[in-house]
Scaffold this active site. Sequence first.
Site, PDB file in Angstrom:
ATOM      1  N   ASP A  29       0.858  -1.192   0.000  1.00  0.00           N
ATOM      2  CA  ASP A  29       0.000   0.000   0.000  1.00  0.00           C
ATOM      3  C   ASP A  29       0.900   1.250   0.000  1.00  0.00           C
ATOM      4  OD1 ASP A  29      -1.740   2.049   0.489  1.00  0.00           O
ATOM      5  OD2 ASP A  29      -2.587   1.197   2.339  1.00  0.00           O
ATOM      6  N   GLU A  79      29.928   9.532   3.790  1.00  0.00           N
ATOM      7  CA  GLU A  79      30.125   8.125   4.128  1.00  0.00           C
ATOM      8  C   GLU A  79      30.034   7.287   2.849  1.00  0.00           C
ATOM      9  OE1 GLU A  79      26.783   6.175   6.241  1.00  0.00           O
ATOM     10  OE2 GLU A  79      25.963   8.193   6.440  1.00  0.00           O
ATOM     11  N   CYS A 111      25.848   9.980   9.170  1.00  0.00           N
ATOM     12  CA  CYS A 111      25.187  11.235   8.777  1.00  0.00           C
ATOM     13  C   CYS A 111      25.653  12.424   9.602  1.00  0.00           C
ATOM     14  CB  CYS A 111      23.676  11.096   8.918  1.00  0.00           C
ATOM     15  SG  CYS A 111      23.010   9.748   7.953  1.00  0.00           S
ATOM     16  N   SER A 201      17.382   1.580  15.008  1.00  0.00           N
ATOM     17  CA  SER A 201      18.030   2.853  14.646  1.00  0.00           C
ATOM     18  C   SER A 201      17.130   4.041  14.977  1.00  0.00           C
ATOM     19  CB  SER A 201      18.432   2.864  13.165  1.00  0.00           C
ATOM     20  OG  SER A 201      17.311   2.974  12.313  1.00  0.00           O
ATOM     21  N   HIS A 233      18.046  15.931  11.305  1.00  0.00           N
ATOM     22  CA  HIS A 233      18.501  14.962  10.305  1.00  0.00           C
ATOM     23  C   HIS A 233      17.253  14.211   9.826  1.00  0.00           C
ATOM     24  CE1 HIS A 233      20.221  11.734   8.181  1.00  0.00           C
ATOM     25  NE2 HIS A 233      19.910  10.820   9.094  1.00  0.00           N
ATOM     26  N   ASN A 276      16.777  10.133   1.571  1.00  0.00           N
ATOM     27  CA  ASN A 276      17.890  10.317   2.505  1.00  0.00           C
ATOM     28  C   ASN A 276      19.150  10.694   1.730  1.00  0.00           C
ATOM     29  OD1 ASN A 276      19.458  10.378   4.795  1.00  0.00           O
ATOM     30  ND2 ASN A 276      19.068   8.267   5.419  1.00  0.00           N
TER      31      ASN A 276
HETATM   32  P1  HMG Z   1       9.475  -1.034   7.794  1.00  0.00           P
HETATM   33  O1  HMG Z   1       9.525  -2.359   8.440  1.00  0.00           O
HETATM   34  O2  HMG Z   1       9.645  -0.962   6.310  1.00  0.00           O
HETATM   35  O3  HMG Z   1       8.128  -0.270   8.056  1.00  0.00           O
HETATM   36  O4  HMG Z   1      10.610  -0.159   8.502  1.00  0.00           O
HETATM   37  P2  HMG Z   1       7.046  -0.379   9.246  1.00  0.00           P
HETATM   38  O5  HMG Z   1       6.253  -1.615   9.104  1.00  0.00           O
HETATM   39  O6  HMG Z   1       7.712  -0.097  10.557  1.00  0.00           O
HETATM   40  O7  HMG Z   1       6.153   0.874   8.854  1.00  0.00           O
HETATM   41  C1  HMG Z   1       6.663   2.157   8.904  1.00  0.00           C
HETATM   42  C2  HMG Z   1       5.557   3.069   9.414  1.00  0.00           C
HETATM   43  O8  HMG Z   1       4.531   3.106   8.432  1.00  0.00           O
HETATM   44  C3  HMG Z   1       4.888   2.592  10.704  1.00  0.00           C
HETATM   45  O9  HMG Z   1       4.557   3.763  11.452  1.00  0.00           O
HETATM   46  C4  HMG Z   1       3.610   1.923  10.201  1.00  0.00           C
HETATM   47  O10 HMG Z   1       2.562   1.925  11.161  1.00  0.00           O
HETATM   48  C5  HMG Z   1       3.273   2.827   9.037  1.00  0.00           C
HETATM   49  P3  HMG Z   1       5.261   4.007  12.892  1.00  0.00           P
HETATM   50  O11 HMG Z   1       4.937   2.844  13.732  1.00  0.00           O
HETATM   51  O12 HMG Z   1       6.771   4.090  12.621  1.00  0.00           O
HETATM   52  O13 HMG Z   1       4.705   5.314  13.330  1.00  0.00           O
HETATM   53  N1  HMG Z   1       2.435   2.170   8.008  1.00  0.00           N
HETATM   54  C6  HMG Z   1       1.408   2.780   7.383  1.00  0.00           C
HETATM   55  N2  HMG Z   1       0.852   4.006   7.518  1.00  0.00           N
HETATM   56  C7  HMG Z   1      -0.197   4.322   6.707  1.00  0.00           C
HETATM   57  N3  HMG Z   1      -0.738   3.445   5.813  1.00  0.00           N
HETATM   58  C8  HMG Z   1      -0.237   2.213   5.654  1.00  0.00           C
HETATM   59  C9  HMG Z   1       0.883   1.823   6.464  1.00  0.00           C
HETATM   60  N4  HMG Z   1       1.628   0.688   6.566  1.00  0.00           N
HETATM   61  C10 HMG Z   1       2.576   0.930   7.501  1.00  0.00           C
HETATM   62  N5  HMG Z   1      -0.771   1.371   4.771  1.00  0.00           N
HETATM   63  C11 HMG Z   1      12.137   1.657   8.632  1.00  0.00           C
HETATM   64  C12 HMG Z   1      10.672   1.265   8.438  1.00  0.00           C
HETATM   65  C13 HMG Z   1      12.235   3.158   8.755  1.00  0.00           C
HETATM   66  C14 HMG Z   1      12.679   1.019   9.903  1.00  0.00           C
HETATM   67  C15 HMG Z   1      12.934   1.173   7.376  1.00  0.00           C
HETATM   68  O14 HMG Z   1      12.548   1.915   6.251  1.00  0.00           O
HETATM   69  C16 HMG Z   1      14.445   1.278   7.527  1.00  0.00           C
HETATM   70  O15 HMG Z   1      15.089   0.366   8.053  1.00  0.00           O
HETATM   71  N6  HMG Z   1      15.064   2.399   7.025  1.00  0.00           N
HETATM   72  C17 HMG Z   1      16.512   2.598   7.131  1.00  0.00           C
HETATM   73  C18 HMG Z   1      16.940   3.023   8.514  1.00  0.00           C
HETATM   74  C19 HMG Z   1      16.562   4.422   8.882  1.00  0.00           C
HETATM   75  O16 HMG Z   1      16.282   5.261   8.046  1.00  0.00           O
HETATM   76  N7  HMG Z   1      16.595   4.719  10.194  1.00  0.00           N
HETATM   77  C20 HMG Z   1      16.296   6.056  10.689  1.00  0.00           C
HETATM   78  C21 HMG Z   1      16.997   6.381  11.994  1.00  0.00           C
HETATM   79  S1  HMG Z   1      18.758   6.118  11.880  1.00  0.00           S
HETATM   80  C22 HMG Z   1      19.315   7.469  10.921  1.00  0.00           C
HETATM   81  O17 HMG Z   1      18.596   8.391  10.692  1.00  0.00           O
HETATM   82  C23 HMG Z   1      20.717   7.390  10.370  1.00  0.00           C
HETATM   83  C24 HMG Z   1      20.783   7.065   8.897  1.00  0.00           C
HETATM   84  O18 HMG Z   1      20.404   8.186   8.135  1.00  0.00           O
HETATM   85  C25 HMG Z   1      22.200   6.602   8.518  1.00  0.00           C
HETATM   86  C26 HMG Z   1      23.398   7.422   8.927  1.00  0.00           C
HETATM   87  O19 HMG Z   1      23.519   7.938  10.023  1.00  0.00           O
HETATM   88  O20 HMG Z   1      24.320   7.445   8.105  1.00  0.00           O
HETATM   89  C27 HMG Z   1      19.851   5.925   8.501  1.00  0.00           C
END
Ligand code: HMG
Length: 387
Positions: A29, A79, A111, A201, A233, A276
């Site tokens: 979705d 990075e 980051c 994270s 960030h 990102n």
């Molecule tokens: P995921 O398993 O793909 O998604 O992981 P999910 O199942 O947790 O869903 C995400 C959100 O969407 C949830 O909301 C769901 O409820 C919602 P939340 O609980 O978070 O409030 N959702 C919906 N909403 C509306 N309609 C729908 C629907 N379905 C689900 N139909 C995750 C998400 C961000 C963990 C993943 O994308 C990921 O691993 N990303 C990479 C890591 C990342 O960005 N981390 C951020 C913090 S660390 C950071 O910022 C450093 C970084 O930039 C690197 C650096 O420092 O170099 C990453």
Amino acid sequence: MNVGIDLIHFSTSDYFLGLDTFAQEKNIDVDKFYIGIGQEKMSIAPPDEDVVSLAAKAAAPILAQIDKSDISAILFATESGVDQSKSAGVFLHGLLGLSPRCRVVEFKHACYSGAAALQMATALVHMNPKEKVLVIAADIAKYDVDTSGEATQGCGAVAMLVTESPRILAIEPGSGYHTEDVMDFWRPNHRKTALVDGKYSTKVYLNSLKHSWAHFTEQTGRSFSDINHFCYHIPFTKMAEKAHHTLTRVAKVKLTHEQFLAQTQPGQVYNRIIGNSYSASLFVGFCSLLDNLKEDLQGRRVSFFSYGSGCVAEFFTGLMQPGYEKVLMTHSHQTQIAQRQPLSYAEYLAFYHQTDEAVENIEFSQANKGPYRLAGIQDHKRYYQAV
Ligand code: HMG
């Protein structure tokens, strides 16, 4: 003496993958992306685009406005480094024809490195006001296909000229920082893509915000109400919203829904459609605030929260300078974004898999429309081209 950002300009690639296309391909979705993580598009770099060509595209319009031989240092934060030994900034230095009387170094901590480079540049100028330092934050965010991180890719570079009497933002002394040895996101030397414990994270990010804020308030005596605009960030825009909720809770501040949106939305417009850009992402958010908030920001205090996985975080502030609006490069930012071409999922995958830098000789076919591109690699040496 005021020191800070005199000019700022960002670049991104010429292509994007829509998360609607992505959702259709994965049979998910689309609201999971549009609402759940707050993202619509990801900028995708073709094989002949890397952090050096992105950085050159970001820096060139700044250098066109000054005597470029005045640049005394390049602090290049990334990075997505292109060489384990030679800094990306030296490739950039050659490509842009800067003076040999310049020091160049690469900064790394996920980051966080962009904020680190900005703080170090500020310190250099305080030490010697004749310095004009070019700070670059540039990254290409790349995760494995079919992992949860895949929807949070993107790319971009921000160039900032740091000088005394800056025309845009004076960085204020005093900041709050936090370091902790954790494994929430990392990329071992043998990998092109990052590994991530996604949910963990997001928790470490918010925890680091709480620690950095506590340190910031101790160091500066400032409180939430002293800050007018908040930049975070932004790995995905929902993360910045979670961060702002956390900060209001910790600072015991109650905002109406409208106040909350006013404090967060203008700084997310670009990130929502770029994705990102790791070290650059906080400053893409700052450009988004400057270009999209149709208010006079003169004299207002802007906060910056930088988070780098692994992890290092910092919370600091700056004051908007009179006349800042006259030197913004809004048109260039908006034109670049508007001119990007959409990719099908198959085209994105072709770009994704085509980059093979492990070979010692390769000539890249031209997909990057310029102004600078990675033309090829010969005998393991990268060579670039002005288009
Ligand atoms: P995921 O398993 O793909 O998604 O992981 P999910 O199942 O947790 O869903 C995400 C959100 O969407 C949830 O909301 C769901 O409820 C919602 P939340 O609980 O978070 O409030 N959702 C919906 N909403 C509306 N309609 C729908 C629907 N379905 C689900 N139909 C995750 C998400 C961000 C963990 C993943 O994308 C990921 O691993 N990303 C990479 C890591 C990342 O960005 N981390 C951020 C913090 S660390 C950071 O910022 C450093 C970084 O930039 C690197 C650096 O420092 O170099 C990453």
